[in-house]
Design a protein around this motif. Structure first.
Motif, PDB file in Angstrom:
ATOM      1  N   LEU A 156       0.524  -6.384   6.322  1.00 44.83           N
ATOM      2  CA  LEU A 156      -0.345  -7.218   5.491  1.00 44.83           C
ATOM      3  C   LEU A 156      -1.268  -6.353   4.642  1.00 44.83           C
ATOM      4  O   LEU A 156      -1.625  -6.716   3.522  1.00 44.83           O
ATOM      5  CB  LEU A 156      -1.158  -8.170   6.368  1.00 44.83           C
ATOM      6  CG  LEU A 156      -0.316  -9.166   7.176  1.00 44.83           C
ATOM      7  CD1 LEU A 156      -1.204 -10.208   7.838  1.00 44.83           C
ATOM      8  CD2 LEU A 156       0.723  -9.852   6.283  1.00 44.83           C
ATOM      9  N   VAL A 157      -1.635  -5.192   5.195  1.00 43.22           N
ATOM     10  CA  VAL A 157      -2.452  -4.257   4.407  1.00 43.22           C
ATOM     11  C   VAL A 157      -1.654  -3.833   3.170  1.00 43.22           C
ATOM     12  O   VAL A 157      -2.169  -3.812   2.046  1.00 43.22           O
ATOM     13  CB  VAL A 157      -2.824  -3.023   5.271  1.00 43.22           C
ATOM     14  CG1 VAL A 157      -3.509  -1.961   4.428  1.00 43.22           C
ATOM     15  CG2 VAL A 157      -3.704  -3.442   6.439  1.00 43.22           C
ATOM     16  N   THR A 158      -0.360  -3.517   3.390  1.00 41.46           N
ATOM     17  CA  THR A 158       0.485  -3.115   2.252  1.00 41.46           C
ATOM     18  C   THR A 158       0.569  -4.245   1.231  1.00 41.46           C
ATOM     19  O   THR A 158       0.448  -4.021   0.027  1.00 41.46           O
ATOM     20  CB  THR A 158       1.905  -2.765   2.745  1.00 41.46           C
ATOM     21  OG1 THR A 158       1.781  -1.817   3.786  1.00 41.46           O
ATOM     22  CG2 THR A 158       2.758  -2.212   1.641  1.00 41.46           C
ATOM     23  N   LEU A 173       4.140  -0.371   8.366  1.00 40.62           N
ATOM     24  CA  LEU A 173       3.598  -0.448   7.015  1.00 40.62           C
ATOM     25  C   LEU A 173       4.466  -1.323   6.112  1.00 40.62           C
ATOM     26  O   LEU A 173       3.992  -1.891   5.139  1.00 40.62           O
ATOM     27  CB  LEU A 173       3.568   0.986   6.455  1.00 40.62           C
ATOM     28  CG  LEU A 173       2.461   1.394   5.513  1.00 40.62           C
ATOM     29  CD1 LEU A 173       1.102   1.026   6.067  1.00 40.62           C
ATOM     30  CD2 LEU A 173       2.535   2.905   5.266  1.00 40.62           C
ATOM     31  N   ASN A 174       5.726  -1.424   6.468  1.00 45.75           N
ATOM     32  CA  ASN A 174       6.655  -2.185   5.641  1.00 45.75           C
ATOM     33  C   ASN A 174       6.494  -3.685   5.926  1.00 45.75           C
ATOM     34  O   ASN A 174       6.761  -4.153   7.033  1.00 45.75           O
ATOM     35  CB  ASN A 174       8.076  -1.729   5.996  1.00 45.75           C
ATOM     36  CG  ASN A 174       9.115  -2.473   5.202  1.00 45.75           C
ATOM     37  OD1 ASN A 174       8.797  -3.372   4.435  1.00 45.75           O
ATOM     38  ND2 ASN A 174      10.361  -2.098   5.395  1.00 45.75           N
ATOM     39  N   PRO A 175       6.039  -4.476   4.951  1.00 45.78           N
ATOM     40  CA  PRO A 175       5.752  -5.896   5.231  1.00 45.78           C
ATOM     41  C   PRO A 175       6.991  -6.721   5.573  1.00 45.78           C
ATOM     42  O   PRO A 175       6.873  -7.802   6.118  1.00 45.78           O
ATOM     43  CB  PRO A 175       5.114  -6.392   3.937  1.00 45.78           C
ATOM     44  CG  PRO A 175       5.472  -5.401   2.897  1.00 45.78           C
ATOM     45  CD  PRO A 175       5.739  -4.096   3.576  1.00 45.78           C
ATOM     46  N   LEU A 176       8.175  -6.180   5.274  1.00 45.61           N
ATOM     47  CA  LEU A 176       9.393  -6.953   5.549  1.00 45.61           C
ATOM     48  C   LEU A 176       9.514  -7.239   7.055  1.00 45.61           C
ATOM     49  O   LEU A 176       9.844  -8.358   7.465  1.00 45.61           O
ATOM     50  CB  LEU A 176      10.612  -6.162   5.066  1.00 45.61           C
ATOM     51  CG  LEU A 176      11.936  -6.894   5.135  1.00 45.61           C
ATOM     52  CD1 LEU A 176      11.954  -8.092   4.208  1.00 45.61           C
ATOM     53  CD2 LEU A 176      13.087  -5.953   4.796  1.00 45.61           C
ATOM     54  N   SER A 177       9.223  -6.224   7.886  1.00 47.17           N
ATOM     55  CA  SER A 177       9.298  -6.426   9.338  1.00 47.17           C
ATOM     56  C   SER A 177       8.279  -7.461   9.771  1.00 47.17           C
ATOM     57  O   SER A 177       8.560  -8.324  10.608  1.00 47.17           O
ATOM     58  CB  SER A 177       9.013  -5.127  10.098  1.00 47.17           C
ATOM     59  OG  SER A 177       9.625  -4.054   9.496  1.00 47.17           O
ATOM     60  N   ARG A 187       3.430  -2.339  -6.979  1.00 49.61           N
ATOM     61  CA  ARG A 187       4.332  -1.825  -5.935  1.00 49.61           C
ATOM     62  C   ARG A 187       4.139  -0.329  -5.697  1.00 49.61           C
ATOM     63  O   ARG A 187       5.073   0.461  -5.827  1.00 49.61           O
ATOM     64  CB  ARG A 187       5.781  -2.116  -6.324  1.00 49.61           C
ATOM     65  CG  ARG A 187       6.186  -3.553  -6.083  1.00 49.61           C
ATOM     66  CD  ARG A 187       7.563  -3.815  -6.613  1.00 49.61           C
ATOM     67  NE  ARG A 187       8.600  -3.023  -5.964  1.00 49.61           N
ATOM     68  CZ  ARG A 187       9.875  -3.075  -6.317  1.00 49.61           C
ATOM     69  NH1 ARG A 187      10.256  -3.871  -7.296  1.00 49.61           N
ATOM     70  NH2 ARG A 187      10.754  -2.339  -5.692  1.00 49.61           N
ATOM     71  N   PHE A 188       2.945   0.056  -5.316  1.00 51.26           N
ATOM     72  CA  PHE A 188       2.681   1.474  -5.063  1.00 51.26           C
ATOM     73  C   PHE A 188       3.521   1.999  -3.894  1.00 51.26           C
ATOM     74  O   PHE A 188       3.925   3.143  -3.858  1.00 51.26           O
ATOM     75  CB  PHE A 188       1.189   1.689  -4.749  1.00 51.26           C
ATOM     76  CG  PHE A 188       0.826   1.239  -3.366  1.00 51.26           C
ATOM     77  CD1 PHE A 188       0.707  -0.108  -3.072  1.00 51.26           C
ATOM     78  CD2 PHE A 188       0.673   2.153  -2.341  1.00 51.26           C
ATOM     79  CE1 PHE A 188       0.416  -0.529  -1.783  1.00 51.26           C
ATOM     80  CE2 PHE A 188       0.391   1.737  -1.052  1.00 51.26           C
ATOM     81  CZ  PHE A 188       0.261   0.382  -0.788  1.00 51.26           C
ATOM     82  N   PHE A 189       3.802   1.099  -2.895  1.00 44.99           N
ATOM     83  CA  PHE A 189       4.541   1.542  -1.698  1.00 44.99           C
ATOM     84  C   PHE A 189       5.905   2.104  -2.102  1.00 44.99           C
ATOM     85  O   PHE A 189       6.319   3.162  -1.631  1.00 44.99           O
ATOM     86  CB  PHE A 189       4.702   0.358  -0.736  1.00 44.99           C
ATOM     87  CG  PHE A 189       5.408   0.722   0.551  1.00 44.99           C
ATOM     88  CD1 PHE A 189       4.709   1.216   1.632  1.00 44.99           C
ATOM     89  CD2 PHE A 189       6.786   0.581   0.658  1.00 44.99           C
ATOM     90  CE1 PHE A 189       5.353   1.562   2.802  1.00 44.99           C
ATOM     91  CE2 PHE A 189       7.442   0.929   1.825  1.00 44.99           C
ATOM     92  CZ  PHE A 189       6.723   1.419   2.898  1.00 44.99           C
ATOM     93  N   CYS A 190       6.591   1.384  -2.999  1.00 44.19           N
ATOM     94  CA  CYS A 190       7.950   1.806  -3.376  1.00 44.19           C
ATOM     95  C   CYS A 190       7.928   3.130  -4.128  1.00 44.19           C
ATOM     96  O   CYS A 190       8.788   3.981  -3.927  1.00 44.19           O
ATOM     97  CB  CYS A 190       8.608   0.743  -4.240  1.00 44.19           C
ATOM     98  SG  CYS A 190       8.620  -0.870  -3.469  1.00 44.19           S
ATOM     99  N   GLY A 191       6.957   3.292  -5.007  1.00 39.99           N
ATOM    100  CA  GLY A 191       6.955   4.468  -5.859  1.00 39.99           C
ATOM    101  C   GLY A 191       6.216   5.654  -5.285  1.00 39.99           C
ATOM    102  O   GLY A 191       6.480   6.801  -5.672  1.00 39.99           O
TER     103      GLY A 191
END
Ligand code: SF4
Ligand code: SF4
Length: 661
Positions: free
Chosen positions: A68-70, A45-49, A79-83
């Motif tokens: 890419l979904v994220t 889920l983490n786009p960095l990887s 930035r919903f993922f972070c929060g």
């Protein structure tokens, strides 16, 4: 229920889910073990990887499409993922809240103030991307139309990211660069890349995992916290799991969490490259926190609760905003709203950070420069460190380092704990990548196991079947997957060096036919010859004889008259002061000393030994022999990576056509 309650529920849910998925990453068929649980989901889920591996390898693995979904959702919502999702963000949130509890209004406002050091995370991001994208410039990327198109596509995306970062101006000055400056920056990046293509050591090295919050938390839970407290251990593992360099992993984890007591979300604000990546996308989001200026009384209450430090009482830095919703809740004037808002035109663009294009280029260039310089030590391509043995299915070392995100999933799933995180043995870029340590685990690499190859999210360890690992069935012509080769150290081996019988390695070798064969020898003990003077019933009388202290069991000791003639060699059955009883087996399988005449002349005490020899055509380097070897300290049989199948250059001597010695 208010928005921050929903957010807390979401954070709790994803944190529990994350811990659960870590806990079930172990072999077995119970529901609390791996089965079909999506244990890599958070990593994917983490786009960095996803972006890092795409830059380094030119490919995107199916699982990483989640990244890419994220990113798409971030473009829509911010930035919903972070929060709302990131479990490490949640832990920071809790610690940040703890650290702020006793602070006064003004201290909280000061702690949540935006600081130009926020740019640090972008510098990390561009450095790791710079390191990853070295191979974009190697000549083989331009040999066909399709690979050149792919490379150009990737580069265009990366360049857009770079230009996008610094092209919206500066949060404090609001100054935006001209189109001419944009063009010059792009041209400089392009020319720099082409120049780099001339260097033979232009290589990629994926280091996103060092600071990636998901990989960091996964490593810390799996390699430090679970083993330290004996939680969720694999079934049947006697004792605890060991982790090489756990002190370093633990110290990094504690520091990353502890700093939140000083500044809320310290890691998110200053260090997290995933947050930086999502900032770049999130600041263009369609929906965002917006301040209604004519309602705002500048009371600054929102600043006391904004732990992302995105200046809600001013022009909100939407790229920094983690959508915690605290400002929505505390604002007495309802002056902050989450809505679809158009992007302001040029100057004072919201969401920008104080990052000049020069800094972006320097960070990117430093990364591009660092990868080949680090690799100049030759550890990954020319020197083969004897203790860097990679799991079965690992790609050739340079490719492996281009893909491994140091998530530690393979270490966690390994049933024997033989996989350990490397410290410095694989070089700086190999930090926390998996290596086999045959003494640390409860055994070597299990013959029937391919677990690590099935779990690796980036295919740094490619998927193997048991047939492929063994070189059977459809893979019979390729031979087995070899991790290395075992070597007997004749200076430490019990039969070779000490004349003591031992066949532990031969017994434990799982390969069939066995890769460890034994050579039988009869060795004279270092003592004067004996003389048999008479025979009394079953015993031979040996004047002056005293039973000798020898570490070999009695059944390995022989009395020998002629070392060249088996008829004059007798196994000792018993002995005492002045007598020895030997056994004698006749062709029918029975007999004892009483049936043979006493020998004339000198006789010798000898020990019968089986000395191990390794057949390197069969040895797969599983290391079980090394693990089981009873010699303490440095074992007497050791596996080194020579002859490993993943690297055709790694034969012991000159290259062999068969790939073996
Ligand atoms: S294949 Fe070997 S190294 Fe990999 S998980 Fe199984 S036992 Fe561990
Ligand atoms: S090799 Fe291991 S540590 Fe590296 S990415 Fe694969 S599973 Fe993660």
């Amino acid at each position: 229920m208010r928005i921050h309650h929903v957010r807390r529920l979401s954070q709790t849910y994803f944190l529990i889910l994350f811990v659960f998925l870590c806990a079930v990453t172990r072999l077995g068929t119970e529901w609390t073990q791996i089965r079909a649980w999506p244990v890599n989901w958070f990593l994917q889920l983490n786009p960095l990887s996803a972006v890092g591996t795409a830059l380094g390898t030119g490919t995107l693995f199916a699982g990483l499409l989640w990244g890419l979904v994220t990113l798409s959702a971030t473009l829509l919502l911010g930035r919903f993922f972070c929060g709302w999702v990131c479990p490490f963000g949640t832990l920071q949130h809790v610690l940040g809240w703890l650290g702020m509890r006793r602070k006064s209004f003004s201290q909280r406002v000061a702690a949540n103030a935006y600081h130009s050091a926020h740019r640090l995370k972008f510098i990390f991001l561009f450095m790791v991307f710079g390191m990853a994208c070295g191979p974009l410039w190697t000549p083989d990327r331009w040999t066909s139309w399709s690979s050149a198109a792919k490379t150009l596509g990737l580069f265009t995306a990366a360049a857009a990211l770079v230009l996008g970062t610094a092209s919206q101006g500066n949060a404090e000055s609001g100054k935006r660069p001209s189109r001419l400056e944009d063009g010059l920056t792009g041209a400089a990046v392009f020319l720099f890349g082409l120049t780099l293509a001339r260097f033979p050591v232009a290589v990629g090295s994926l280091q996103t995992g060092l600071l990636d919050p998901i990989a960091l938390l996964q490593r810390s839970l799996n390699q430090v916290l679970f083993p330290a407290f004996g939680l969720f251990q694999p079934e049947g593992l006697a004792g605890n799991r060991w982790t090489q360099g756990a002190w370093l992993l633990g110290a990094v984890f504690l520091a990353a969490l502890g700093l939140n007591l000083v500044k809320p979300r310290f890691y998110c604000r200053y260090l997290c490259p995933a947050g930086a990546l999502m900032h770049l996308v999130g600041r263009h989001s369609l929906w965002r926190m917006t301040r209604i200026t004519d309602r705002c009384t500048d009371c600054k209450r929102c600043e006391t609760v904004c732990d992302a430090a995105c200046r809600p009482s001013m022009e909100i830095l939407s790229g920094e905003c983690t959508l915690c919703g605290n400002c929505l809740v505390v604002c007495p004037e309802k002056a902050i709203t989450y809505c679809r808002a158009p992007l302001p035109a040029k100057a004072a663009a919201p969401g920008a950070v104080d990052l000049s294009r020069r800094q972006v280029l320097v960070a990117l260039g430093a990364g591009l420069f660092a990868a080949p310089v680090i690799r100049l030590d030759g550890l990954s391509q020319h020197r083969f460190p004897p203790n860097v043995i990679r799991p079965p299915g690992s790609l050739a070392e340079p490719e492996f380092l281009r893909r491994c995100i140091k998530c530690g999933q393979c270490l966690r799933i390994c049933p024997t704990n033989v996989l350990q995180p490397a410290l410095w043995e694989a070089g700086l870029e190999g930090l926390w990548t998996p290596v086999l340590d045959f003494r640390a685990g409860t055994s070597g690499c299990q013959y029937q196991c391919v677990a690590c190859s099935r779990i690796c999210p980036t295919a740094a360890i490619r998927r193997l079947t048991v047939d492929e690992k063994h070189g059977t069935g459809a893979f019979a012509d390729r031979g087995p997957v070899r991790l290395g080769a075992a070597f007997v150290d004749r200076n430490r081996c019990l039969p070779w060096a000490f004349g003591k019988p031992c066949i532990v390695c031969e017994e434990n070798c799982p390969v069939s036919p066995k890769a460890i064969q034994t050579m039988e020898t009869l060795d004279k003990l270092p003592m004067p010859p004996l003389r048999v003077t008479a025979r009394e019933d079953n015993r031979w009388i040996v004047d002056g004889f005293r039973p000798v202290e020898h570490r070999a069991p009695l059944e390995s000791l022989w009395l020998v008259k002629d070392f060249g003639n088996p008829s004059f060699q007798w196994p000792i059955r018993d002995w005492g002061d002045g007598w020895i009883e030997v056994s004698y087996t006749d062709p029918k399988g029975h007999g004892h000393a009483a049936t043979i005449e006493k020998p004339e002349g000198a006789v010798f005490l000898a020990v019968k030994l089986k000395r191990p020899l390794v057949d390197h055509a069969r040895c797969v380097g599983c290391g079980i022999c090394e693990h089981e070897c009873p010699v303490r300290g440095v074992p007497a049989i050791r596996v080194t990576p020579e002859n490993e199948t993943r690297h055709p250059e790694r034969s012991l001597m000159a290259r062999q056509p068969s790939g073996t010695f």
